[in-house]
Design an enzyme around this catalytic site. Structure first.
Site, PDB file in Angstrom:
ATOM      1  CB  CYS A  57      34.991  40.212  37.876  1.00  0.00           C
ATOM      2  SG  CYS A  57      33.990  40.171  36.369  1.00  0.00           S
TER       3      CYS A  57
ATOM      4  CG  ASP B 141      30.338  36.960  37.535  1.00  0.00           C
ATOM      5  OD1 ASP B 141      29.487  36.561  38.372  1.00  0.00           O
ATOM      6  OD2 ASP B 141      30.565  36.365  36.469  1.00  0.00           O
TER       7      ASP B 141
ATOM      8  NE  ARG C 115      28.655  33.799  37.876  1.00  0.00           N
ATOM      9  CZ  ARG C 115      29.048  33.202  36.744  1.00  0.00           C
ATOM     10  NH1 ARG C 115      28.669  31.969  36.501  1.00  0.00           N
ATOM     11  NH2 ARG C 115      29.810  33.849  35.879  1.00  0.00           N
TER      12      ARG C 115
ATOM     13  CG  HIS D  46      35.309  35.354  38.135  1.00  0.00           C
ATOM     14  ND1 HIS D  46      34.321  34.679  37.457  1.00  0.00           N
ATOM     15  CD2 HIS D  46      35.236  36.633  37.706  1.00  0.00           C
ATOM     16  CE1 HIS D  46      33.668  35.525  36.677  1.00  0.00           C
ATOM     17  NE2 HIS D  46      34.196  36.716  36.805  1.00  0.00           N
TER      18      HIS D  46
ATOM     19  CB  CYS E 235      36.096  36.009  33.887  1.00  0.00           C
ATOM     20  SG  CYS E 235      35.785  37.786  33.807  1.00  0.00           S
TER      21      CYS E 235
HETATM   22 CO    CO Z   1      34.137  38.190  35.380  1.00  0.00          CO
END
Ligand code: CO
Length: 211
Positions: free
Chosen positions: A42, A44, A46, A98, A101
């Site tokens: 992803c 993302d 993090r 994750h 998400c």
């Molecule tokens: Co995500």
């Protein structure tokens, strides 16, 4: 100092430190790239592939998009996959989702995120529809959300197995192995949720018989 200027400054400090620790570091890396892994994760911020697996530059070939989707018409993803499998000869493809998400969460709402996000999230709604009975039976909203994150990863791994890129490599070289993982933002642990070894049979509808 502007925020982006700090990035450039930090980069200089990082390069200096690397060179001090190991004078041949960049020279060596610039000549070879032989990663064993392709990571489809992803976007993302993090969930940085190298950091959470404690790997170094050169070890993981990475593709990231919103909610780690494998879409069979996505030229970007398919180019990365083709290059990683046919040229870099990677041994493992990891789809890593994750919990928490935002993309998956958004797809569970009825909100209009406007095109093109609606288009992208539609793919996750389709995963929900495929597993509707299981998901609708989960009363706890967080648990239902978590389960969709897992099912989404499983589905994307299966999408990989449906490509001629993967099927050709399976037939000719018995690789790569496909893995579906889910990273937990709360404790930093990756949970393996699904695996397909090279040569696993899939729905015959999607199997090419003249590769
Ligand atoms: Co995500």
């Amino acid at each position: 100092m502007k925020a982006y200027e700090k990035l450039l400054l930090e980069n200089k400090a990082w390069a200096k430190e690397k060179t001090e620790d190991d004078p041949g570091y960049f020279e060596r890396l610039s000549h070879i790239q032989t990663p064993e892994f392709l990571w489809i994760g992803c976007s993302d911020s993090r969930v940085p592939a190298n950091e959470i697996t404690n790997t170094q530059p050169g070890e993981i070939f990475v593709h990231r998009n919103v909610a780690n989707l494998v879409i069979h018409t996505d030229v970007n993803l398919l180019s990365v996959l083709e290059y990683a499998v046919a040229h870099l000869k990677i041994k493992h493809v990891i789809v890593c989702g994750h919990y928490g998400c935002g993309g998956v969460k958004a797809a569970m709402t009825n909100h209009d995120f406007k095109q093109v996000l609606n288009m992208w999230l539609r793919n996750i709604k389709d995963v929900y529809r495929l597993h509707r009975s299981e998901l609708d039976d989960i009363n706890d909203e967080t648990k239902r959300f978590n389960r969709l994150v897992e099912l989404n990863v499983v589905e994307q791994v299966q999408h990989l197995a449906k490509t001629s890129i993967i099927q050709r490599a399976w037939q000719n070289e018995q690789r790569p192995h496909l893995h579906g993982w889910v990273y937990d933002l709360k404790d930093g642990i990756i949970n393996p949720v699904f695996e397909m070894t090279a040569g696993t049979h899939i729905d015959p509808l999607y199997e090419y018989d003249d590769l």
